[in-house]
Design an enzyme around this catalytic site. Structure first.
Site, mmCIF file in Angstrom:
data_model
loop_
_atom_site.group_PDB
_atom_site.id
_atom_site.type_symbol
_atom_site.label_atom_id
_atom_site.label_comp_id
_atom_site.label_asym_id
_atom_site.label_seq_id
_atom_site.Cartn_x
_atom_site.Cartn_y
_atom_site.Cartn_z
ATOM 1 N N HIS A 207 -1.141 -30.794 26.188
ATOM 2 C CA HIS A 207 -0.961 -30.811 24.725
ATOM 3 C C HIS A 207 -2.067 -31.571 23.987
ATOM 4 C CE1 HIS A 207 0.652 -34.810 25.561
ATOM 5 N NE2 HIS A 207 0.364 -35.090 24.304
HETATM 6 C C1 UD1 Z 1 1.830 -36.894 19.733
HETATM 7 C C2 UD1 Z 1 0.997 -38.151 19.996
HETATM 8 C C3 UD1 Z 1 0.546 -38.182 21.444
HETATM 9 C C4 UD1 Z 1 1.694 -37.957 22.417
HETATM 10 C C5 UD1 Z 1 2.429 -36.686 22.040
HETATM 11 C C6 UD1 Z 1 3.609 -36.457 22.978
HETATM 12 C C7 UD1 Z 1 -0.318 -39.067 18.106
HETATM 13 C C8 UD1 Z 1 -1.692 -39.182 17.536
HETATM 14 N N1 UD1 Z 1 -0.191 -38.232 19.154
HETATM 15 O O1 UD1 Z 1 0.958 -35.784 19.824
HETATM 16 O O2 UD1 Z 1 -0.055 -39.427 21.720
HETATM 17 O O3 UD1 Z 1 1.206 -37.828 23.739
HETATM 18 O O4 UD1 Z 1 2.879 -36.798 20.687
HETATM 19 O O5 UD1 Z 1 4.292 -35.302 22.706
HETATM 20 O O6 UD1 Z 1 0.586 -39.700 17.608
HETATM 21 N N2 UD1 Z 1 5.864 -30.446 16.456
HETATM 22 C C9 UD1 Z 1 7.026 -29.690 16.474
HETATM 23 N N3 UD1 Z 1 8.197 -30.309 16.752
HETATM 24 C C10 UD1 Z 1 8.265 -31.632 17.033
HETATM 25 C C11 UD1 Z 1 7.083 -32.384 17.014
HETATM 26 C C12 UD1 Z 1 5.893 -31.783 16.734
HETATM 27 O O7 UD1 Z 1 6.992 -28.496 16.233
HETATM 28 O O8 UD1 Z 1 9.379 -32.140 17.288
HETATM 29 C C13 UD1 Z 1 4.581 -29.814 16.146
HETATM 30 C C14 UD1 Z 1 3.996 -30.333 14.860
HETATM 31 O O9 UD1 Z 1 4.367 -29.567 13.777
HETATM 32 C C15 UD1 Z 1 2.509 -30.263 15.100
HETATM 33 C C16 UD1 Z 1 2.394 -30.373 16.605
HETATM 34 O O10 UD1 Z 1 3.668 -30.166 17.159
HETATM 35 O O11 UD1 Z 1 1.990 -29.040 14.712
HETATM 36 C C17 UD1 Z 1 1.811 -31.680 17.022
HETATM 37 O O12 UD1 Z 1 2.673 -32.788 16.715
HETATM 38 P P1 UD1 Z 1 2.093 -34.263 16.442
HETATM 39 O O13 UD1 Z 1 3.200 -35.234 16.374
HETATM 40 O O14 UD1 Z 1 1.154 -34.193 15.326
HETATM 41 O O15 UD1 Z 1 1.187 -34.605 17.673
HETATM 42 P P2 UD1 Z 1 1.386 -34.360 19.216
HETATM 43 O O16 UD1 Z 1 0.401 -33.372 19.665
HETATM 44 O O17 UD1 Z 1 2.836 -34.094 19.547
#
Ligand code: UD1
Length: 382
Positions: A207
């Site tokens: 991811h």
């Molecule tokens: C975040 C953390 C990372 C961790 C990871 C674990 C930061 C900078 N990064 O990255 O360190 O390893 O989480 O999972 O804080 N989304 C959903 N549903 C959710 C959560 C997220 O659909 O419940 C989608 C969001 O809309 C976004 C993407 O996933 O498009 C990324 O989510 P985001 O929290 O920005 O970062 P991660 O890649 O999950």
């Protein structure tokens, strides 16, 4: 006087860290524990299932921050958490890991003159292109108390000029979660439900922006995973970021058509750890999985140029790899590696007790004899 402690959790890897801490601290009559969920992860399978598996109560505060750019997430978390902090006035704020909320809440607390402790302090990849590295450096520079998992983390902090008195090595809290839940994990049925055989399948999780946000890189990774799946079934639970990137690059269909690739939704903690325990090897870019595989003695190939957890390479089962070498590495491990469980100092399931003792000392409470440092969190909730 009872001391109020905020436990901050935002995203999936945080929940496993506050789980054992909550259970170790909630029975302490001198402490009042409040869970603050910032809402960075909000889907049922990215958040709620972890609260259920780790027997955590509903958060006392839910900030509902959600997704967004780094600035949006960090800014919204600061605005919302400041309101809670000013109203609730905790004596100590505990932040964990390296996500955006870790640094956001630490900044709010420090500026409101509220002490902050950082659990999992001192880890460094020395790769400033990673958002998590920026978060790690920032939070460690402002937190009052730095709880580290391993000796390399102590060294990193000392080299950055951090005073020795701020650093306390408590060990690896993720091992507490694993041991706390071991019984439930071992009785989880996912391996048989998927018709898999022990040690005859691989698990992949990816991811990181560095792997999934660039279309060419993602496409190259997908092609290698297709080849890897010819050697043994490949279970691939998709993080929302990864599913989104694969869909946008029209690669999801490609993977779905391949026999031997099991594309799943994000799994619960128990189901995922059961798969890890039974797998032949892991392919990942996660931080936590490098540690969990090391502890369990399962080979791990990490698709990154560097790691903030070097002890998993020097003492553990982890190896860094790149897309060009992945297939060769998988073949090599499948044909050669023996399973071995390294013993790493203070990765013993007793970190939460040490954190609690340290927090008590920091808050001016006397150490409780017989409870704390030597006590593992009970596996009863498993
Ligand atoms: C975040 C953390 C990372 C961790 C990871 C674990 C930061 C900078 N990064 O990255 O360190 O390893 O989480 O999972 O804080 N989304 C959903 N549903 C959710 C959560 C997220 O659909 O419940 C989608 C969001 O809309 C976004 C993407 O996933 O498009 C990324 O989510 P985001 O929290 O920005 O970062 P991660 O890649 O999950």
């Amino acid at each position: 006087m009872i001391k109020k402690v905020h436990l901050i959790a935002a995203a999936r890897p945080n929940f496993m860290k506050i789980g054992p801490l909550y259970h170790a601290m909630k029975s302490d009559v001198d402490l009042e524990i409040r869970i603050v969920h910032t809402g960075q992860h909000y889907d049922a399978n990215m958040s709620d299932s972890f609260f259920t598996d780790l027997a955590l109560p509903d958060p006392d505060y839910h900030l509902g921050v959600g997704s967004g750019s780094h600035a949006e997430q960090t800014g919204r978390t600061m605005i919302e958490y400041e309101k809670v902090l000013v109203q609730d006035r905790p004596d100590l704020v505990i932040v964990v890991g390296d996500v955006n909320a870790t640094v956001a809440c630490a900044m709010v607390a420090v500026k409101c003159h509220t002490p902050v402790a950082h659990l999992e302090a001192g880890l460094r990849s020395r790769d400033r292109r990673m958002p998590e590295e920026i978060n790690r450096v920032l939070v460690d520079s402002i937190a009052d108390l730095l709880w580290t998992p391993s000796e390399d983390a102590d060294r990193n902090l000392s080299e950055e000029g951090v005073e020795r008195t701020r650093i306390e090595r408590v060990g690896n809290i993720m091992i507490d979660s694993l041991e706390m839940k071991r019984r439930a994990i071992e009785s989880n049925q996912i391996v048989s439900e998927l018709n898999l055989s022990e040690r005859r399948f691989f698990v992949a999780t990816l991811h990181r922006p560095s792997n999934v946000d660039c279309r060419d890189k993602l496409s190259a990774i997908v092609e290698v995973l297709v080849d890897v799946a010819k050697l043994a079934p490949l279970v691939f639970p998709l993080h929302p970021r990864t599913r989104g990137a694969l869909t946008e690059a029209h690669l999801l269909d490609r993977l779905m058509r391949v026999e031997g690739v099991y594309l799943l939704e994000p799994l619960s903690y128990e189901a995922f750890m059961r798969l890890v325990m039974a797998a032949r090897l892991l392919i990942t870019d996660s931080g936590g999985i490098q540690e969990e595989t090391t502890y369990l003695g399962i080979p791990c190939l990490t698709m990154r140029e560097n790691t903030e957890r070097p002890v998993t390479i020097s003492q553990g089962t982890n190896k860094l790899t790149r897309v060009e070498n992945l297939l060769e590495d998988v073949v090599h491990i499948t044909e050669n590696s023996e399973f071995r469980r390294p013993v790493i100092d203070l990765w013993d399931g007793k970190s939460a007790g040490r954190v609690r003792s340290s927090a008590r000392r920091f808050l001016g409470l006397s150490d409780i004899q017989g409870v704390g440092a030597s006590e593992p969190v009970q596996s009863a909730i498993g």
